[in-house]
Design a protein around this motif. Structure first.
Motif, mmCIF file in Angstrom:
data_model
loop_
_atom_site.group_PDB
_atom_site.id
_atom_site.type_symbol
_atom_site.label_atom_id
_atom_site.label_comp_id
_atom_site.label_asym_id
_atom_site.label_seq_id
_atom_site.Cartn_x
_atom_site.Cartn_y
_atom_site.Cartn_z
ATOM 1 N N ALA A 195 11.700 3.448 8.247
ATOM 2 C CA ALA A 195 11.607 4.834 7.813
ATOM 3 C C ALA A 195 12.288 5.001 6.458
ATOM 4 O O ALA A 195 13.331 4.409 6.201
ATOM 5 N N LYS A 196 11.655 5.809 5.595
ATOM 6 C CA LYS A 196 12.235 6.092 4.279
ATOM 7 C C LYS A 196 13.331 7.146 4.447
ATOM 8 O O LYS A 196 13.159 8.043 5.269
ATOM 9 N N PRO A 197 14.378 7.132 3.698
ATOM 10 C CA PRO A 197 14.684 6.114 2.686
ATOM 11 C C PRO A 197 15.301 4.864 3.317
ATOM 12 O O PRO A 197 15.893 4.951 4.373
ATOM 13 N N VAL A 246 0.874 -1.168 0.000
ATOM 14 C CA VAL A 246 0.000 0.000 0.000
ATOM 15 C C VAL A 246 0.915 1.223 0.000
ATOM 16 O O VAL A 246 1.515 1.564 1.014
ATOM 17 N N GLU A 247 1.051 1.849 -1.162
ATOM 18 C CA GLU A 247 2.029 2.936 -1.315
ATOM 19 C C GLU A 247 1.565 3.815 -2.467
ATOM 20 O O GLU A 247 1.274 3.313 -3.545
ATOM 21 N N ASP A 248 1.493 5.134 -2.232
ATOM 22 C CA ASP A 248 0.982 6.007 -3.291
ATOM 23 C C ASP A 248 2.070 6.512 -4.233
ATOM 24 O O ASP A 248 1.769 7.093 -5.270
ATOM 25 N N ASN A 249 3.328 6.292 -3.877
ATOM 26 C CA ASN A 249 4.399 6.671 -4.785
ATOM 27 C C ASN A 249 4.609 5.517 -5.774
ATOM 28 O O ASN A 249 5.155 4.468 -5.437
ATOM 29 N N LEU A 267 2.894 -1.239 4.408
ATOM 30 C CA LEU A 267 1.909 -0.157 4.498
ATOM 31 C C LEU A 267 2.556 1.210 4.672
ATOM 32 O O LEU A 267 3.219 1.472 5.673
ATOM 33 N N ASP A 268 2.339 2.076 3.684
ATOM 34 C CA ASP A 268 2.781 3.464 3.792
ATOM 35 C C ASP A 268 1.763 4.207 4.657
ATOM 36 O O ASP A 268 0.585 3.865 4.671
ATOM 37 N N LEU A 269 2.213 5.222 5.391
ATOM 38 C CA LEU A 269 1.265 5.930 6.264
ATOM 39 C C LEU A 269 0.616 7.137 5.601
ATOM 40 O O LEU A 269 -0.572 7.371 5.753
ATOM 41 N N GLY A 270 1.389 7.892 4.837
ATOM 42 C CA GLY A 270 0.828 9.082 4.186
ATOM 43 C C GLY A 270 0.194 8.702 2.865
ATOM 44 O O GLY A 270 0.868 8.569 1.858
ATOM 45 N N LEU A 271 -1.121 8.525 2.879
ATOM 46 C CA LEU A 271 -1.828 8.123 1.661
ATOM 47 C C LEU A 271 -2.784 9.234 1.248
ATOM 48 O O LEU A 271 -3.238 10.005 2.092
HETATM 49 CA CA CA Z 1 3.003 8.339 0.817
#
Ligand code: CA
Length: 224
Positions: A100-102, A6-9, A50-54
């Motif tokens: 944490a990214k990156p 789940v990732e919007d990028n 799971l990405d948090l900022g969607l």
């Molecule tokens: Ca995001």
């Protein structure tokens, strides 16, 4: 093994899927909360990244929903928000691990493999009986998935009886748990809170009974 990303990028999720495929995992990609819900409803995944900022919300909502349903799906939370606070709230919502990214793809694969080896061990702590789930961190009560907040003392009674479900809890222990060890307590105080709790549980259709064991204490069990 099939995973859900789940990732919007889009670029990042493509890279992830390619890297995971090389490591032997097939992955479905979705880009927002709504699609994640749909995917989780229709497919049984081995784990979720799971990405948090969607774009349509916070990934933690998806996670909380899963855990409320007592779904033990291993979840690796991925986010640019690497602050300690996010890390803590991510883990409290029931994430199995946090990155944490990156990050390096090798690290993601290693962490994923670690959580796949210990499925079902949630970091969030919840107690459950019949159709009720109690979250010991937030002190929230879920009945058939719907959240409720009971007053502090009724919640304390629920917690101590739930922790020892199926066993008799002496009245004195319930009293100490509600009021602590200090102060004068009216002799019928425990009865009052137990009776209020029974009423609340019945009102919300919890399939739970609190049995009175005369002269000893109380026992909580699933209603037959
Ligand atoms: Ca995001």
């Amino acid at each position: 093994m099939r995973l859900l990303i789940v990732e919007d990028n889009a670029e990042l999720s493509r890279l992830l899927a390619t890297g995971l495929l090389a490591a032997g995992y097939a992955a479905d990609i979705v880009g927002n909360v709504a699609e994640a819900r749909d995917a989780l409803r229709s497919v049984t995944y081995a784990a979720m990244i799971l990405d948090l900022g969607l774009p349509d919300g916070d990934g933690l909502t998806v996670l909380s929903e899963l855990r409320r349903k007592m779904d033990p799906l291993p979840v690796l939370v991925l986010t640019a928000r690497g602050g300690l606070q996010d890390r803590v709230s991510g883990l409290r919502s029931g994430a199995d691990d946090y990155l944490a990214k990156p990050f390096a793809l090798e690290e993601l694969v290693a962490r994923l493999e670690a959580i796949l080896r210990r499925p079902g061990q949630l970091l969030g702590s919840s107690l459950n009986l019949a159709n009720l789930v109690y979250d010991t961190e937030s002190r929230q009560i879920f009945i058939d998935g719907a959240p409720h907040v009971f007053s502090s003392r009724e919640t304390s009674v629920l917690e101590i009886l739930l922790r020892r479900q199926g066993r008799v809890v002496p009245k004195k222990n319930v009293e100490d748990h509600i009021f602590g060890l200090s102060g004068e307590v009216a002799s019928n105080a425990v009865e009052v809170y137990v009776s209020r709790l029974r009423k609340l549980l019945a009102e919300h259709n919890a399939r739970i009974m609190i049995h009175t064991i005369r002269g000893v204490g109380y026992m909580m069990a699933e209603a037959k």
